[in-house]
Design a protein around this motif. Structure first.
Motif, short mmCIF file in Angstrom:
data_model
loop_
_atom_site.label_atom_id
_atom_site.label_comp_id
_atom_site.label_asym_id
_atom_site.label_seq_id
_atom_site.Cartn_x
_atom_site.Cartn_y
_atom_site.Cartn_z
N PHE A 136 0.82 -1.07 0.09
CA PHE A 136 0.03 -0.10 0.09
C PHE A 136 0.76 1.30 -0.07
O PHE A 136 0.59 2.08 -0.69
N ILE A 137 1.89 1.32 0.76
CA ILE A 137 2.68 2.58 1.12
C ILE A 137 3.46 2.75 -0.10
O ILE A 137 3.83 3.58 -0.57
N ALA A 138 4.20 1.52 -0.53
CA ALA A 138 5.30 1.58 -1.69
C ALA A 138 4.41 2.06 -3.04
O ALA A 138 4.89 3.10 -3.81
N THR A 139 3.25 1.54 -3.40
CA THR A 139 2.58 1.69 -4.51
C THR A 139 1.92 3.12 -4.55
O THR A 139 1.53 3.78 -5.76
N LEU A 140 1.48 3.53 -3.42
CA LEU A 140 0.85 4.88 -3.23
C LEU A 140 1.82 5.98 -3.35
O LEU A 140 1.71 6.83 -4.22
N ALA A 141 3.14 5.64 -2.97
CA ALA A 141 4.10 6.54 -3.24
C ALA A 141 4.52 6.62 -4.55
O ALA A 141 4.88 7.75 -5.19
N THR A 142 4.70 5.48 -5.24
CA THR A 142 5.15 5.51 -6.65
C THR A 142 3.93 6.21 -7.48
O THR A 142 4.45 6.84 -8.47
N MET A 143 2.73 5.93 -7.21
CA MET A 143 1.52 6.42 -8.03
C MET A 143 1.64 8.21 -7.85
O MET A 143 1.64 8.45 -8.93
N THR A 144 2.10 8.48 -6.87
CA THR A 144 2.21 10.04 -6.69
C THR A 144 3.22 10.47 -7.43
O THR A 144 3.19 11.35 -8.32
N SER A 145 4.48 9.99 -7.47
CA SER A 145 5.58 10.31 -8.19
C SER A 145 5.49 10.05 -9.67
O SER A 145 5.74 10.83 -10.48
N VAL A 146 4.68 9.05 -10.04
CA VAL A 146 4.59 8.92 -11.61
C VAL A 146 3.54 9.68 -12.05
O VAL A 146 3.72 10.16 -13.18
N ILE A 147 2.49 10.00 -11.24
CA ILE A 147 1.67 11.11 -11.87
C ILE A 147 2.30 12.47 -11.99
O ILE A 147 2.15 13.19 -13.05
N GLY A 148 3.23 12.93 -11.13
CA GLY A 148 4.08 14.01 -11.18
C GLY A 148 4.83 13.99 -12.23
O GLY A 148 5.09 15.10 -13.38
N LEU A 149 5.45 12.78 -12.77
CA LEU A 149 6.46 12.49 -13.90
C LEU A 149 5.63 12.85 -15.21
O LEU A 149 5.77 13.28 -16.31
N ALA A 150 4.27 12.31 -14.96
CA ALA A 150 3.47 12.46 -16.35
C ALA A 150 3.15 13.85 -16.51
O ALA A 150 3.03 14.55 -17.66
N TYR A 151 2.96 14.69 -15.51
CA TYR A 151 2.64 16.18 -15.75
C TYR A 151 4.09 16.91 -16.24
O TYR A 151 3.66 17.82 -17.04
N ILE A 152 4.98 16.46 -15.79
CA ILE A 152 6.43 16.71 -16.52
C ILE A 152 6.43 16.60 -17.87
O ILE A 152 6.78 17.58 -18.64
N VAL A 153 6.16 15.49 -18.30
CA VAL A 153 6.27 14.95 -19.58
C VAL A 153 5.40 15.68 -20.49
O VAL A 153 5.89 16.01 -21.58
N THR A 154 4.27 15.79 -20.11
CA THR A 154 3.13 16.44 -20.93
C THR A 154 3.04 17.99 -20.76
O THR A 154 2.31 18.75 -21.50
N GLY A 155 4.02 18.44 -19.93
CA GLY A 155 3.95 19.98 -19.71
C GLY A 155 2.58 20.37 -18.93
O GLY A 155 2.30 21.45 -18.96
N GLY A 156 1.66 19.59 -18.39
CA GLY A 156 0.61 19.81 -17.73
C GLY A 156 -0.55 19.99 -18.56
O GLY A 156 -1.73 20.64 -18.36
N THR A 157 -0.38 19.69 -19.92
CA THR A 157 -1.40 19.78 -20.93
C THR A 157 -1.86 18.39 -21.73
O THR A 157 -1.18 17.34 -21.44
N THR A 158 -2.86 18.52 -22.41
CA THR A 158 -3.18 17.25 -23.19
C THR A 158 -2.23 17.53 -24.61
O THR A 158 -2.59 18.12 -25.18
N VAL A 159 -1.61 16.22 -24.77
CA VAL A 159 -0.91 16.18 -25.97
C VAL A 159 -1.57 15.33 -26.89
O VAL A 159 -2.22 14.32 -26.79
N PHE A 160 -1.48 15.99 -28.13
CA PHE A 160 -2.50 15.39 -29.32
C PHE A 160 -1.67 15.51 -30.68
O PHE A 160 -0.58 16.26 -30.59
N GLY A 161 -2.07 15.17 -31.60
CA GLY A 161 -1.52 15.42 -32.75
C GLY A 161 -0.68 14.11 -33.33
O GLY A 161 0.48 14.29 -34.27
#
Length: 329
Positions: A136-161
């Protein structure tokens, strides 16, 4: 004496039959629920619900969830769960999409997305199997970090095209059936075969049954658990990449709902077999229940917020039924 024994014997038989009926109800309750849902929505919309177009739509809608739930099943077979599968799928889809927009070839972009899923699963496995953090603790922490990385990768926007050939993976059809349905079926069959017929699958089930007994039997518990989480991350990435292709876009949290839905599907599936353990066949029945319910409520025009309430109730019922099965064991 004979007159006194007969009621006692009859009472015992009645109690035994009552218990047997209770077991049958728990055993088949999930399947009965699916059938009743289908009959109810068919009765409400007989001209629409069981049409070929709508059945195809249901399969299309649940195809990504089926893949994510398959990943969750592998982890829950060993007695753990992974809260990061939805976030992992989102990050994998985002990385693939951004790389495609950066004029990388489609194979390279897809491999990068799969590598991301593999890496997240590996990190989860190390944290849980070797550093002994709770899942629970490990995957909750990973989930939070991964969501942050996804925002960094997408620049906080929706990527399309993304290029049409990539979108074709999620939007194309073969024999008038969407391609993601074929991917979901193929991946589900592979997971089922892995868990049922391979040595690794038997070891995963042994760990989930009794970790200490499995260890004393010579199973490398840490290594098997590491593999389970790594496979879950990899399979989740496949789901995320297909979801990005299906939507023609990628966002930081577009696969987030699949985490709770996947857990619910696995818990529902655990009531299908006598042992009450996670199993791929049962999980797919759970996925079907969620898909039928969502599709049927949409056809009836039920508010999306009400659907969330209904989904929450289903999760509670799934956990309760799973708990009853565990006590029965």
């Amino acid at each position: 004496m004979t007159i006194q024994k007969e009621p006692t014997r009859t009472g015992t038989i009645m109690v035994q039959r009552s218990r047997s009926a209770g077991r049958v109800l728990i055993q088949s309750g999930t399947i009965v629920a699916l059938i009743l849902l289908i009959l109810f929505f068919f009765a409400m919309r007989p001209d629409t619900f069981l049409s070929f177009v709508n059945i195809r739509n249901i399969l299309y809608q649940i195809s990504i969830l089926a893949i994510i739930a398959g990943a969750q099943t592998i982890v829950m077979v060993v007695g753990d769960f992974d809260l990061s599968v939805g976030a992992t799928s989102s990050l994998a889809g985002a990385v693939t999409s951004v790389m495609l927009l950066g004029e990388n070839s489609m194979p390279i972009a897809i491999l990068a997305g799969l590598a991301v899923g593999l890496l997240v699963g590996l990190v989860n496995g190390v944290l849980i199997a070797y550093l002994h953090l709770s899942a629970f603790i490990a995957t909750l922490a990973t989930m939070t970090s991964v969501i942050g990385l996804a925002y960094i990768v997408t620049g906080g926007t929706t990527v399309f095209g993304m290029p049409p050939e990539f979108n074709e993976l999620g939007q194309g059809k073969f024999l008038n059936v969407p391609l993601p349905v074929y991917f979901a079926v193929a991946i589900s069959v592979l997971i089922w075969a892995l868990l049922r017929f391979t040595t690794l699958g038997r070891r995963l089930h042994a760990i989930g049954g009794n970790e200490e007994v499995a260890r004393l039997s010579g199973v490398n518990v840490r290594w098997a658990r590491l593999l389970a989480f790594t496979m879950a991350g990899f399979i989740s990435a496949i789901g995320g990449i297909l979801l990005a292709a299906r939507l023609g876009s990628a966002a930081a949290e577009q696969g987030g709902d699949n985490t709770l839905f996947s857990v619910a599907a696995v818990f529902l599936g655990m009531t299908v077999i006598r042992s009450g353990a996670a199993n791929l066949g049962g999980t797919m029945i759970g996925v079907a229940i969620i898909g039928v319910m969502s599709n049927g409520l949409n056809i009836l025009g039920v508010n999306a917020y009400v659907q969330q309430v209904v989904t929450g109730i289903i999760i509670i019922l799934a956990v309760v039924l799973s708990g009853l099965k565990t006590k029965e064991r």
